[in-house]
Design an enzyme around this catalytic site. Sequence first.
Site, PDB file in Angstrom:
ATOM      1  CB  THR A   1      -8.498  10.696   6.100  1.00 10.81           C
ATOM      2  OG1 THR A   1      -8.641  11.140   7.385  1.00 10.81           O
ATOM      3  CG2 THR A   1      -6.917  11.050   5.777  1.00 10.81           C
ATOM      4  CG  ASP A   2     -11.520  13.786   8.861  1.00 10.09           C
ATOM      5  OD1 ASP A   2     -10.561  13.260   8.943  1.00 10.09           O
ATOM      6  OD2 ASP A   2     -12.443  13.999   9.864  1.00 10.09           O
ATOM      7  CD  GLU A   3      -6.926  11.968  10.952  1.00  5.99           C
ATOM      8  OE1 GLU A   3      -5.759  12.091  11.546  1.00  5.99           O
ATOM      9  OE2 GLU A   3      -7.617  11.127  11.558  1.00  5.99           O
TER      10      GLU A   3
ATOM     11  CE1 TYR B   1      -4.136   7.534   7.768  1.00  2.00           C
ATOM     12  CE2 TYR B   1      -4.765   9.405   9.185  1.00  2.00           C
ATOM     13  CZ  TYR B   1      -5.054   8.123   8.152  1.00  2.00           C
ATOM     14  OH  TYR B   1      -6.372   7.809   7.808  1.00  2.00           O
TER      15      TYR B   1
ATOM     16  CE  LYS C   1      -5.349   7.765   3.514  1.00  8.06           C
ATOM     17  NZ  LYS C   1      -5.634   6.493   2.973  1.00  8.06           N
TER      18      LYS C   1
HETATM   19  P1  NAD Z   1      -7.112  -0.331   9.140  1.00  5.31           P
HETATM   20  O1  NAD Z   1      -5.584   0.052   9.567  1.00  5.31           O
HETATM   21  O2  NAD Z   1      -8.113  -0.971   9.935  1.00  5.31           O
HETATM   22  O3  NAD Z   1      -6.958  -1.382   7.871  1.00  5.31           O
HETATM   23  C1  NAD Z   1      -5.751  -1.365   6.799  1.00  5.31           C
HETATM   24  C2  NAD Z   1      -5.850  -2.474   5.970  1.00  5.31           C
HETATM   25  O4  NAD Z   1      -4.961  -2.313   5.156  1.00  5.31           O
HETATM   26  C3  NAD Z   1      -5.435  -3.878   6.869  1.00  5.31           C
HETATM   27  O5  NAD Z   1      -6.265  -4.704   6.456  1.00  5.31           O
HETATM   28  C4  NAD Z   1      -4.088  -3.789   6.547  1.00  5.31           C
HETATM   29  O6  NAD Z   1      -3.538  -5.493   6.607  1.00  5.31           O
HETATM   30  C5  NAD Z   1      -3.830  -3.506   4.928  1.00  5.31           C
HETATM   31  N1  NAD Z   1      -2.674  -3.134   4.648  1.00  5.31           N
HETATM   32  C6  NAD Z   1      -1.565  -2.349   5.130  1.00  5.31           C
HETATM   33  N2  NAD Z   1      -0.551  -1.897   4.368  1.00  5.31           N
HETATM   34  C7  NAD Z   1      -0.798  -2.845   3.140  1.00  5.31           C
HETATM   35  C8  NAD Z   1      -0.133  -2.859   2.159  1.00  5.31           C
HETATM   36  N3  NAD Z   1       1.277  -2.404   1.933  1.00  5.31           N
HETATM   37  N4  NAD Z   1      -0.519  -3.825   1.213  1.00  5.31           N
HETATM   38  C9  NAD Z   1      -1.903  -4.559   1.357  1.00  5.31           C
HETATM   39  N5  NAD Z   1      -2.646  -4.196   2.244  1.00  5.31           N
HETATM   40  C10 NAD Z   1      -2.107  -3.265   3.318  1.00  5.31           C
HETATM   41  O7  NAD Z   1      -7.445   0.805   8.703  1.00  5.31           O
HETATM   42  P2  NAD Z   1      -9.289   1.514   8.254  1.00  5.31           P
HETATM   43  O8  NAD Z   1      -9.468   2.288   9.522  1.00  5.31           O
HETATM   44  O9  NAD Z   1     -10.110   0.386   7.832  1.00  5.31           O
HETATM   45  O10 NAD Z   1      -8.884   2.516   7.183  1.00  5.31           O
HETATM   46  C11 NAD Z   1      -9.293   2.085   5.690  1.00  5.31           C
HETATM   47  C12 NAD Z   1      -8.978   3.406   4.968  1.00  5.31           C
HETATM   48  O11 NAD Z   1      -9.738   4.495   5.304  1.00  5.31           O
HETATM   49  C13 NAD Z   1      -7.551   3.933   5.129  1.00  5.31           C
HETATM   50  O12 NAD Z   1      -6.949   4.365   3.814  1.00  5.31           O
HETATM   51  C14 NAD Z   1      -7.729   5.133   5.980  1.00  5.31           C
HETATM   52  O13 NAD Z   1      -6.743   6.066   5.902  1.00  5.31           O
HETATM   53  C15 NAD Z   1      -9.148   5.640   5.332  1.00  5.31           C
HETATM   54  N6  NAD Z   1      -9.841   6.358   6.654  1.00  5.31           N
HETATM   55  C16 NAD Z   1     -10.091   5.822   7.698  1.00  5.31           C
HETATM   56  C17 NAD Z   1     -11.043   6.435   8.648  1.00  5.31           C
HETATM   57  C18 NAD Z   1     -11.019   5.849  10.104  1.00  5.31           C
HETATM   58  O14 NAD Z   1     -11.676   6.491  10.964  1.00  5.31           O
HETATM   59  N7  NAD Z   1     -10.988   4.751  10.528  1.00  5.31           N
HETATM   60  C19 NAD Z   1     -11.470   7.710   8.501  1.00  5.31           C
HETATM   61  C20 NAD Z   1     -11.238   8.147   7.125  1.00  5.31           C
HETATM   62  C21 NAD Z   1     -10.524   7.466   6.328  1.00  5.31           C
HETATM   63  P1  TYD Z   2      -8.250   7.951  17.052  1.00  9.99           P
HETATM   64  O1  TYD Z   2      -9.446   6.950  17.189  1.00  9.99           O
HETATM   65  O2  TYD Z   2      -6.894   7.646  17.207  1.00  9.99           O
HETATM   66  O3  TYD Z   2      -8.631   8.448  15.546  1.00  9.99           O
HETATM   67  P2  TYD Z   2      -7.928  10.044  14.788  1.00  9.99           P
HETATM   68  O4  TYD Z   2      -6.708  10.320  15.621  1.00  9.99           O
HETATM   69  O5  TYD Z   2      -7.632   9.563  13.555  1.00  9.99           O
HETATM   70  O6  TYD Z   2      -8.975  11.152  14.842  1.00  9.99           O
HETATM   71  O7  TYD Z   2      -8.476   9.082  18.058  1.00  9.99           O
HETATM   72  C1  TYD Z   2      -9.801   9.814  17.936  1.00  9.99           C
HETATM   73  C2  TYD Z   2      -9.795  11.037  19.083  1.00  9.99           C
HETATM   74  O8  TYD Z   2      -9.436  10.482  20.321  1.00  9.99           O
HETATM   75  C3  TYD Z   2      -8.330  11.872  18.868  1.00  9.99           C
HETATM   76  O9  TYD Z   2      -8.695  13.283  19.119  1.00  9.99           O
HETATM   77  C4  TYD Z   2      -7.306  11.174  19.691  1.00  9.99           C
HETATM   78  C5  TYD Z   2      -8.231  10.707  20.929  1.00  9.99           C
HETATM   79  N1  TYD Z   2      -7.763   9.637  21.824  1.00  9.99           N
HETATM   80  C6  TYD Z   2      -7.711   9.964  23.267  1.00  9.99           C
HETATM   81  O10 TYD Z   2      -8.160  10.849  23.760  1.00  9.99           O
HETATM   82  N2  TYD Z   2      -7.291   8.370  23.657  1.00  9.99           N
HETATM   83  C7  TYD Z   2      -6.966   7.665  23.207  1.00  9.99           C
HETATM   84  O11 TYD Z   2      -6.669   6.446  23.957  1.00  9.99           O
HETATM   85  C8  TYD Z   2      -7.179   7.396  21.550  1.00  9.99           C
HETATM   86  C9  TYD Z   2      -6.662   6.126  21.168  1.00  9.99           C
HETATM   87  C10 TYD Z   2      -7.510   8.436  21.205  1.00  9.99           C
END
Ligand code: NAD
Ligand code: TYD
Length: 355
Positions: free
Chosen positions: A132-134, A158, A162
């Site tokens: 992730t970018d984070e 988090y 990562k």
């Molecule tokens: P999500 O939380 O929606 O899904 C995570 C999935 O992993 C779920 O289906 C969960 O059941 C499964 N899981 C959790 N723990 C597990 C374990 N121990 N064994 C097997 N399965 C397990 O997450 P997402 O938003 O789909 O993100 C997917 C990936 O992308 C993550 O690695 C996250 O760090 C990365 N990512 C997400 C974003 C975003 O904006 N959502 C951005 C950049 C990177």
């Molecule tokens: P989020 O979707 O939780 O993603 P991330 O923290 O991984 O970037 O949040 C996106 C942005 O929105 C983040 O700056 C936190 C903010 N946020 C709110 O202002 N209100 C909310 O209820 C939530 C869930 C997030």
Amino acid sequence: MILVTGGAGFIGSNFVLQWIAEESDAIVNLDNLTYAGNLENLISLTNNPKHTFIKGDIKDQKLVKDLLNKYQPKAIINFAAESHVDRSIDYPAEFVQTNIVGTFNLLNEAYQYWKALPPEKQNKFRFVHISTDEVFGSLDAAEAASTELSKYAPNSPYSASKASADFLVRSYHKTFNFPTLTTYCTNNYGPYQFPEKLIPLVIINALKGKKLPIYGDGGNIRNWIYVEDHCNAVRLILTKGRPGESYNIANPYSNTNLEVVKEICKILDELFPKSPHFPHASLIQFVKDRPGHDRRYALDTTKIQTELGWKPKAEFESNLRKTVLWYIDNSEWIKKVTTGEYRNWMKTHYPKEIR
Ligand code: NAD
Ligand code: TYD
């Protein structure tokens, strides 16, 4: 055959659906169905021979070993993670377990499996780790976007978990020449996102006339990418990326949180001018800030563009509209997710032995 982990989550399920539609290889999908995993996302694949779902944990050494030996995948894509920053503040231990210990277990078992493959299969094998970018931490408004070589500076449990996983992945390439690839992506949005994240939360709350909570002053900046574009980029990196490398994935558009929320309200105002909640922006409520809230993330995508020919897409508003329409059209999905009913899916649709 490829092994996808976390394929019942938001990005993972979009990836699985896209892969099955576009690629010929079958998928084994390993997911332990935490609160974020939802098999209803994959309802269209019921009885599809190209998709095998396994309920299980990436920390489970024996299970991972057995799966690798049984299915002999030619690639692994690791989406499985605890993914929500707010939860990591309340429950960091789960993040350490899945994101660090789980990734380590998957990586180590994958390496043992790869070591025993014949050379031609070893050469083609890839382990793609979704980061992730984070991990690069918070940028000031004027700072240049992070490149793949920027210093790691994770600020939440988090992002720290990562980052730790990324270092393990890196070490397996440097030490063992194991063919890993790491991707850094910005904030995703689109169908099937669990409504704890900003965009689905705001859409669903606004439709119900509930408050739209904005942390702090709403000036935090995020770069938003449509989940489909992210999944396309991962497929490109899998086939064309150089082992041992990492690649940023992002779009040209960055917005403050307040801008994103107002844009959603604008779309809802256009769709529902007679709504009792019109104008939807009147539901906005500033709330206490998230501790350690990163001000800005931004990624430089020169590398993926020049090396792999990837093109970022400048379609934030149209994809946001598409996303709003998806949540409106999928009120049953929302109902099941918000009531927790989706967790019964396994019981009613899968044989006892794999539940
Ligand atoms: P999500 O939380 O929606 O899904 C995570 C999935 O992993 C779920 O289906 C969960 O059941 C499964 N899981 C959790 N723990 C597990 C374990 N121990 N064994 C097997 N399965 C397990 O997450 P997402 O938003 O789909 O993100 C997917 C990936 O992308 C993550 O690695 C996250 O760090 C990365 N990512 C997400 C974003 C975003 O904006 N959502 C951005 C950049 C990177
Ligand atoms: P989020 O979707 O939780 O993603 P991330 O923290 O991984 O970037 O949040 C996106 C942005 O929105 C983040 O700056 C936190 C903010 N946020 C709110 O202002 N209100 C909310 O209820 C939530 C869930 C997030």
